[in-house]
Motif scaffolding. Sequence first.
Motif, PDB file in Angstrom:
ATOM      1  N   UNK A  87       0.884  -1.167   0.000  1.00  0.00           N
ATOM      2  CA  UNK A  87       0.000   0.000   0.000  1.00  0.00           C
ATOM      3  C   UNK A  87       0.921   1.217   0.000  1.00  0.00           C
ATOM      4  N   UNK A  88       0.651   2.156  -0.891  1.00  0.00           N
ATOM      5  CA  UNK A  88       1.497   3.344  -0.955  1.00  0.00           C
ATOM      6  C   UNK A  88       0.672   4.563  -1.341  1.00  0.00           C
ATOM      7  N   UNK A  89       1.244   5.712  -1.081  1.00  0.00           N
ATOM      8  CA  UNK A  89       0.569   6.971  -1.394  1.00  0.00           C
ATOM      9  C   UNK A  89       1.528   7.862  -2.169  1.00  0.00           C
ATOM     10  N   UNK A  90       0.990   8.569  -3.140  1.00  0.00           N
ATOM     11  CA  UNK A  90       1.754   9.550  -3.897  1.00  0.00           C
ATOM     12  C   UNK A  90       1.014  10.874  -3.854  1.00  0.00           C
ATOM     13  N   UNK A  91       1.737  11.943  -4.156  1.00  0.00           N
ATOM     14  CA  UNK A  91       1.086  13.247  -4.194  1.00  0.00           C
ATOM     15  C   UNK A  91       0.756  13.629  -5.641  1.00  0.00           C
ATOM     16  N   UNK A  92       0.224  14.812  -5.826  1.00  0.00           N
ATOM     17  CA  UNK A  92      -0.207  15.274  -7.147  1.00  0.00           C
ATOM     18  C   UNK A  92       0.947  15.424  -8.126  1.00  0.00           C
ATOM     19  N   UNK A  93       2.177  15.561  -7.615  1.00  0.00           N
ATOM     20  CA  UNK A  93       3.354  15.703  -8.475  1.00  0.00           C
ATOM     21  C   UNK A  93       4.011  14.364  -8.803  1.00  0.00           C
ATOM     22  N   UNK A  95       5.176  12.211  -6.485  1.00  0.00           N
ATOM     23  CA  UNK A  95       6.195  11.901  -5.476  1.00  0.00           C
ATOM     24  C   UNK A  95       5.648  10.866  -4.493  1.00  0.00           C
ATOM     25  N   UNK A  96       6.486   9.874  -4.166  1.00  0.00           N
ATOM     26  CA  UNK A  96       6.103   8.851  -3.191  1.00  0.00           C
ATOM     27  C   UNK A  96       6.067   9.468  -1.799  1.00  0.00           C
ATOM     28  N   UNK A  97       4.923   9.346  -1.128  1.00  0.00           N
ATOM     29  CA  UNK A  97       4.778   9.888   0.216  1.00  0.00           C
ATOM     30  C   UNK A  97       4.982   8.825   1.290  1.00  0.00           C
ATOM     31  N   UNK A 120      12.522   3.209  -6.220  1.00  0.00           N
ATOM     32  CA  UNK A 120      13.460   3.561  -7.278  1.00  0.00           C
ATOM     33  C   UNK A 120      12.807   4.044  -8.556  1.00  0.00           C
ATOM     34  N   UNK A 121      11.513   3.872  -8.683  1.00  0.00           N
ATOM     35  CA  UNK A 121      10.802   4.291  -9.894  1.00  0.00           C
ATOM     36  C   UNK A 121      10.292   5.722  -9.818  1.00  0.00           C
ATOM     37  N   UNK A 122      10.381   6.321  -8.662  1.00  0.00           N
ATOM     38  CA  UNK A 122       9.900   7.696  -8.497  1.00  0.00           C
ATOM     39  C   UNK A 122      10.823   8.650  -9.234  1.00  0.00           C
ATOM     40  N   UNK A 123      10.344   9.754  -9.726  1.00  0.00           N
ATOM     41  CA  UNK A 123       8.957  10.213  -9.638  1.00  0.00           C
ATOM     42  C   UNK A 123       8.070   9.462 -10.621  1.00  0.00           C
TER      43      UNK A 123
END
Length: 163
Positions: A87-93, A95-97, A120-123
Amino acid sequence: MMQRSKLGLFLLCLLAGCASRPLDEPSKPGVPQEVKKTPAPTKSTSSSAFTLNGYKKDLAQHISRENASSTYSDRPQALLRAVIVVKFAINADGKLLSSELMRTNHDQAAEKTALASLRGSAPYPKPASYLVKNGRLELIETWLFNDDGRFQLRTIALPQESD
């Protein structure tokens, strides 16, 4: 006589054109020719998906591309080495949060690979703004590991082999 001169001049020009070297040959031995640079592929800055499932597919393809040496494209084997749910969260840009393991069979190498491939795949491609709530988009993805340690993401995986 004038026509012969013109014809001779024309033939001379024609032959001069034929004598020019092809563009892919160096002009002089030992002198490097101009290197044609192919532009490097750029990371997508935003997803074109309109739905959450479409965005998950774009994201899974992005993670797989960024980790090409650790993924496989054929059908997952019948009995998988590991199934890791993150489970993961990202922001509108993009970016991994945050990220956390939700399901694991305690295969530490697979856990480490799943989390490392995600980080490692971010952004990531930016999601459509209406998918982001309170500054974040929460997602769940499943890593399917074969015995050789390579993975596929369930969102884009082929059907699993049968026994």
